[in-house]
Scaffold this motif. Structure first.
Motif, short mmCIF file in Angstrom:
data_model
loop_
_atom_site.label_atom_id
_atom_site.label_comp_id
_atom_site.label_asym_id
_atom_site.label_seq_id
_atom_site.Cartn_x
_atom_site.Cartn_y
_atom_site.Cartn_z
N CYS A 1 -7.36 53.57 14.54
CA CYS A 1 -8.50 53.37 15.43
C CYS A 1 -9.51 52.39 14.83
N CYS B 1 -12.47 51.85 16.63
CA CYS B 1 -13.65 52.05 17.47
C CYS B 1 -14.91 51.83 16.61
N CYS C 1 -15.24 54.26 13.66
CA CYS C 1 -14.22 54.07 12.62
C CYS C 1 -14.50 52.80 11.83
N ASN D 1 -13.83 61.17 15.95
CA ASN D 1 -14.30 59.85 15.49
C ASN D 1 -14.92 59.01 16.61
ZN ZN Z 1 -12.22 55.62 16.04
#
Ligand code: ZN
Ligand code: MLT
Ligand code: MN
Length: 296
Positions: free
Chosen positions: A19, A21, A24, A265
């Motif tokens: 990930c 994002c 993260c 997360n």
């Molecule tokens: Zn993430």
């Protein structure tokens, strides 16, 4: 009672391996503390500990928690592990706890049957690692000085046991919460919960510390962050925000320290300067981080 959050993250942790994002990437850049996966350690004497859920990160969690390191050439202060469901983030760490040190696994008969069906857990030598069935509503003592009483909360079976259309708010042995007492103080541990009916608010009202499901801020958070299509509800997790969310539904718990654990997360509450963090803080909640300790 001593309570240490070993891992504040939900399944996947922060950052999650696949990930990128905002959260993260913030964690990779050192702007947010990393989170290992869902686990808590509790003790009444600081010597003997019970671990609530065995996350895939348990090896590092033990190394980062002085009290959980081996007290002698071989051995562990961990007397037992209590499982609240059979999710990967809560059981995979059992595989790390092989190597011939005795302890007990406490779980409902249903969760024990999931372990029994997965023969890899046979690496835990049955001569040393007892599997003890939890009866809902009946107190048991997984470690000196602490009694635990489990009760069902709305939830679903583990992801890998889902059929085509799983019921997401089942009340039964698949998802439990734990009330833990040392005779003076009471901790409630509820890392997965799909709904907060009135009876649950009532049940939690005598707690001194509540560690509660903080998986998602909003039910549609995965879609909003572009990370997936599943809602919080479909994953068996109530959102923090909204009329039915935990902030609103647990607002009446005033005499209890309220802490979010099992934080995904994707959750914007992880951003320390964001509006979501300001809102939960204003409502009296703490967002847990790895290593957070409480003394009750
Ligand atoms: Zn993430
Ligand atoms: C959950 O809490 O929803 C599960 O840990 C998800 C998973 O198994 O990845
Ligand atoms: Mn989980």
């Amino acid at each position: 009672m001593l309570v240490t959050v070993l891992g504040a993250g939900a399944g996947g942790g922060l950052p999650q391996w696949n990930c990128a994002c905002r959260n993260c990437e913030s964690a990779r850049a050192g702007l947010l503390p990393r989170m290992t996966q869902s686990s808590v350690a509790v003790s009444s004497n600081g010597v003997d500990w019970v671990v609530l859920n065995a996350s895939p990160d348990i090896r590092d969690q033990i190394e980062h928690c002085q009290a959980l390191r081996p007290p002698a050439l071989r051995g562990s202060p961990i007397r037992g592990v209590v499982l609240t469901n059979a999710d990967v983030d809560h059981v995979a760490g059992l595989l790390t706890l092989r190597e011939k040190t005795p302890f007990a696994i406490h779980a409902t008969a249903e969760t024990l049957s999931v372990l029994a069906a997965n023969t890899v857990f046979g690496v835990l030598d049955p001569a040393l690692v007892d599997r003890r069935a939890i009866t809902l509503g009946a107190a048991f003592s997984p470690v000196d000085g602490l009694t635990v009483t489990a009760f069902a909360v709305p939830g679903k079976v583990a992801l890998y046991l889902e059929g085509a259309a799983p019921e997401t708010k089942m009340i039964g042995e698949q998802t439990i919460a734990l009330g833990i007492s040392d005779g003076v103080s009471r901790l409630y541990y509820v890392p997965g919960c799909a709904d907060i009916p009135d009876w649950l608010v009532e049940k939690l009202s005598d707690g001194d510390l509540l560690l509660f499901d903080g998986t998602v801020w909003a039910d549609d958070e995965m879609a909003v962050t572009g990370t997936g299509g599943k809602t919080g509800g479909r994953m068996g997790h109530i959102a923090m925000s909204g009329d039915t969310g935990s902030l609103a539904r647990l607002a009446s718990l005033k005499d209890c320290r309220k802490v979010y654990v099992h934080i995904n997360n994707t959750n914007p509450v992880l951003q320390p300067d964001g509006p979501e963090r300001a809102e939960v803080s204003a409502l009296g909640w703490t967002v847990a981080h790895d290593g957070l300790e409480f003394r009750l």
